[in-house]
Design an enzyme around this catalytic site. Structure first.
Site, PDB file in Angstrom:
ATOM      1  CE  LYS A 156      -4.374   0.923   0.319  1.00 11.37           C
ATOM      2  NZ  LYS A 156      -5.787   0.166   0.042  1.00 11.37           N
ATOM      3  CG  ASN A 178     -15.396   3.869  -8.033  1.00 15.51           C
ATOM      4  OD1 ASN A 178     -16.325   3.416  -8.703  1.00 15.51           O
ATOM      5  ND2 ASN A 178     -14.012   3.270  -7.952  1.00 15.51           N
TER       6      ASN A 178
HETATM    7  N1  GLU Z   1      -7.485   0.252  -3.176  1.00 13.69           N
HETATM    8  C1  GLU Z   1      -8.134  -0.863  -3.320  1.00 13.69           C
HETATM    9  C2  GLU Z   1      -8.288  -1.618  -2.096  1.00 13.69           C
HETATM   10  O1  GLU Z   1      -7.973  -1.078  -0.846  1.00 13.69           O
HETATM   11  C3  GLU Z   1      -7.740  -1.684  -4.507  1.00 13.69           C
HETATM   12  C4  GLU Z   1      -6.176  -2.199  -4.585  1.00 13.69           C
HETATM   13  C5  GLU Z   1      -6.000  -2.925  -5.820  1.00 13.69           C
HETATM   14  O2  GLU Z   1      -6.878  -2.760  -6.548  1.00 13.69           O
HETATM   15  O3  GLU Z   1      -4.997  -3.242  -5.966  1.00 13.69           O
HETATM   16  O4  GLU Z   1      -8.468  -2.843  -2.175  1.00 13.69           O
END
Ligand code: GLU
Length: 429
Positions: A104, A219
């Site tokens: 992340k 979204n």
């Molecule tokens: N940010 C999204 C999550 O927290 C998607 C992460 C991704 O698609 O790699 O799951």
């Protein structure tokens, strides 16, 4: 109680570990992110002044594959939060049986205060800083809070410039024109919708009698609202950062979405309108929305919105966590005592990363799928993993959350076992 976000996140893992046969050393390994990168990003503002932003990228674990996870822009981003979010990505990938580890990133910034050009400079600058830390087979970023398709497009382009090779597979959630996947933008909401459908079937609910409140109308919130509305569920309240709206006989969701997007133009990156600007609606506060007398509450915005201060007042029977980390540990206990069913974030919102995986597969193969194909694959995988978590919850007589962590631990444990101790514990990677 542990006071940083990462330690609090690990507390749930430790609890689940008591129920799963996992070597203590594997558990210990998961207590430490594999690598952490902290960067500063200088950005020239439109007025000529220089501003420096702080950003992070964390690899939590690559036991199951390359790191995967979003990049967020938010003033409150800090390293502990990013570590917690990366850890949750490890769990999500494991639960959805994806060949990914957890990662992340984020930048501490209020992106709404930046012009479009400033935002582009920041996004490109951030990617230049982390370019050696990411890569199609190493770590693949994606959108998260306040980052979107357009930003992913800039980032893919910048990374491609750095490595002097067009690299659509370095990042997911891109615009369709730059190798994005059909079905990706609505995927988080769609995945949550399948979870709710499965649960409604389990509880024998009639959609038309099922009332739903959605906290957060970005979204994911919009996409699940739309699907639930089409399916006949009664979405009675939605909210965004400007406040909420309520109608006890159900909101006209397509109209609400249209109203919210009305002021959106190509010059704008963020939607400036609030649902509260709509005419003929009863306006409520975000706090009021959380405690409405509804069947299902869907937190779809930020973390820590259901806390020990409001958990006793929550009247929903089911909470579907579309946001990451919306419920605190203390609130969890109170909700469990009151037998509120919580479909945890690491399962409920995993549709996003699942379709990110499909996007990456398409980028790497050069073979692009239809929207139906993407949706069908997501549906099949989501229903299967939901059932796996539900079966485990029944077998162990634990909450969905604990069962989800147990399932993740089992899969991570199996990978650690297969790798042997050399790779994991003797420092060889
Ligand atoms: N940010 C999204 C999550 O927290 C998607 C992460 C991704 O698609 O790699 O799951």
């Amino acid at each position: 109680m542990a006071n940083n976000a990462f330690e609090r996140a690990l507390a749930r893992l430790d609890k689940a570990a008591e129920r799963v046969d996992i070597p203590p050393e594997t558990l210990k390994r998961l207590h430490f992110p594999k690598a952490v990168l902290s960067v500063s990003i200088p950005v020239r503002r439109d007025d000529g002044s220089l501003e420096i932003f702080e950003g992070y990228r964390v690899h939590h674990s690559d036991l199951l594959g390359p790191g995967k996870g979003g990049l967020r822009y938010h003033p409150e981003v800090d390293l502990d939060e990013v570590k917690a979010l990366a850890f949750w990505m490890t769990c999500k990938g494991a639960i959805m049986d994806l060949p990914y580890g957890g990662a992340k990133g984020g930048v501490a910034v209020d992106p709404k205060q930046l012009s479009m050009l400033e935002l582009e400079r920041l996004s490109r600058g951030f990617i230049r800083r982390i370019a050696d830390f990411i890569g199609p087979e190493v770590d693949i970023p994606a959108p998260d809070v306040y980052t979107n398709e357009r930003i992913m497009g800039w980032m893919m382009d910048e990374y491609s410039d750095v490595v002097r090779r067009r690299s659509p597979d370095v990042i997911t959630g891109k615009p369709l024109a730059l190798g994005g996947s059909l079905g990706r933008s609505g995927a988080t909401g769609r995945g949550g919708y399948f979870c709710l459908q499965e649960l409604a079937q389990e509880f024998d609910w009639d959609p038309e009698q099922t009332t739903i409140a959605i906290h957060g109308f970005g979204n994911a919130g919009q996409s699940i609202a739309h699907l639930l509305h089409e399916d006949g569920f009664k979405v009675v309240a939605v909210s965004d950062s400007g406040g909420g709206i309520y109608n006890d006989s159900g909101l006209d969701i397509p109209e609400v979405i249209k109203g919210k997007r009305a002021g959106n133009s190509v010059e704008q990156v963020y939607c400036k309108d609030s649902v509260c600007d709509l005419e003929d609606v009863e306006v409520i506060s975000n706090d009021e929305l959380l405690t409405l007398d509804v069947d299902v509450l869907i937190p779809a915005a930020l973390d820590d919105v259901i806390t020990e201060d409001n958990a006793e007042d929550i009247r929903a029977r089911v909470i579907l966590e579309l946001a990451n980390g919306p419920t605190t540990l203390e609130a969890d206990k109170l909700l469990e005592e009151r037998e509120v069913t919580v479909i945890p974030d690491i399962l409920a919102n995993a549709g996003g990363v699942t379709v990110s995986y499909y996007e990456w597969v398409q980028n790497r193969s050069g073979d692009y799928w239809t929207e139906d194909e993407v949706d069908q694959r997501l549906e099949k995988r989501m229903r299967k993993q939901f059932a796996a978590v539900m079966d485990l919850a029944k077998e162990l007589d634990v909450s969905f959350r604990e069962a989800a962590y147990c399932l993740a631990l089992k899969r991570l444990g199996a990978a650690a076992e297969a790798l042997g101790t050399q790779a994991l514990f003797n420092g060889k990677d």
